[in-house]
Enzyme design. Structure first.
Site, PDB file in Angstrom:
ATOM      1  N   LEU A  50       7.220  -1.138   2.543  1.00 57.70           N
ATOM      2  CA  LEU A  50       7.392  -0.692   3.919  1.00 57.70           C
ATOM      3  C   LEU A  50       7.005  -2.016   4.822  1.00 57.70           C
ATOM      4  CD1 LEU A  50       5.583   2.902   3.751  1.00 57.70           C
ATOM      5  CD2 LEU A  50       7.955   2.336   3.843  1.00 57.70           C
ATOM      6  N   ASP A  51       7.995  -2.129   5.811  1.00 57.32           N
ATOM      7  CA  ASP A  51       7.667  -3.129   6.709  1.00 57.32           C
ATOM      8  C   ASP A  51       6.421  -2.863   7.407  1.00 57.32           C
ATOM      9  OD1 ASP A  51       8.381  -1.900   9.239  1.00 57.32           O
ATOM     10  OD2 ASP A  51      10.440  -2.050   8.612  1.00 57.32           O
ATOM     11  N   VAL A  52       5.792  -3.936   7.957  1.00 58.01           N
ATOM     12  CA  VAL A  52       4.627  -4.006   8.633  1.00 58.01           C
ATOM     13  C   VAL A  52       4.497  -2.692   9.908  1.00 58.01           C
ATOM     14  CG1 VAL A  52       5.089  -5.622  10.546  1.00 58.01           C
ATOM     15  CG2 VAL A  52       2.807  -5.344   9.757  1.00 58.01           C
TER      16      VAL A  52
END
Length: 197
Positions: A50-52
């Site tokens: 999951l991206d930041v």
């Protein structure tokens, strides 16, 4: 794990010390080390990413075979996201979102796009009343949902993954919290069967 926004999916400590999703498991690792004195702790890694800026359901494991089954595109496992938007989408924007976009030279289309009640968008307790969209994908392309939303001319405020396969993020799992899954829950992830949200 219910990953908070602001944490990265990496095991490399020099990338973002103290802001890695795996660091949220430190209490569990400390307990494990107390019970297994003298043994090396399990090397946990994230299953997919999951991206930041994205929150929500994230699996961490030391089982490479299981992880590969979950993330490999041939498994066609659905990942469900709730996207909080800055504005109500027009019918044309919803058509564009459903039509998909090209990512890394491949045309991708979401499996499902539905409007959601605005209170459902974003992390639990969100006060966003603008708009929310439920999006199902199975491709696993980097930033796939964000790029789909942008290609439809929509502004994303928050993105949360709420389901992978048949496993739904438990409503009582607080942001930053984690739980250990039993064999039945692990199989539900792969089977794609589970309660609808």
């Amino acid at each position: 794990m219910n990953k908070p926004a602001g944490y990265i999916c990496s095991n490399v400590s020099d990338k973002a010390p103290g802001k890695r999703a795996v660091d949220l498991l430190q209490p569990w690792l400390s307990q494990w080390e107390q019970k297994h004195k003298g043994q090396l702790p399990p090397r946990l890694f994230t299953v997919g990413r999951l991206d930041v800026a994205t929150s929500g359901l994230l699996f961490l494991t030391n089982d490479g075979d299981w992880a590969n089954k979950v993330i490999h595109p041939s498994a066609n496992i659905i990942k469900e996201y709730w996207a909080a938007l800055a504005q109500q989408p027009t019918p044309g924007q919803l058509r564009l979102l459903r039509a998909g976009t090209t990512i890394e030279g491949v045309h991708v289309r979401p499996k499902l796009v539905n409007m959601r009640p605005a209170a459902a968008a974003g992390s639990k307790g969100s006060t966003n009343k603008r708009a929310a969209v439920q999006i199902h994908v199975s491709e696993g392309k980097k930033h796939e949902v964000r790029l789909l939303v942008a290609a439809a001319g929509l502004q994303l405020l928050a993105l949360e993954r709420v389901r992978v396969g048949g496993f739904v993020l438990p409503k009582n799992l607080k942001v930053g919290g984690y739980m250990q899954l039993d064999a039945q829950a692990l199989q539900r992830v792969l089977s794609g069967t589970g309660p609808a949200i």
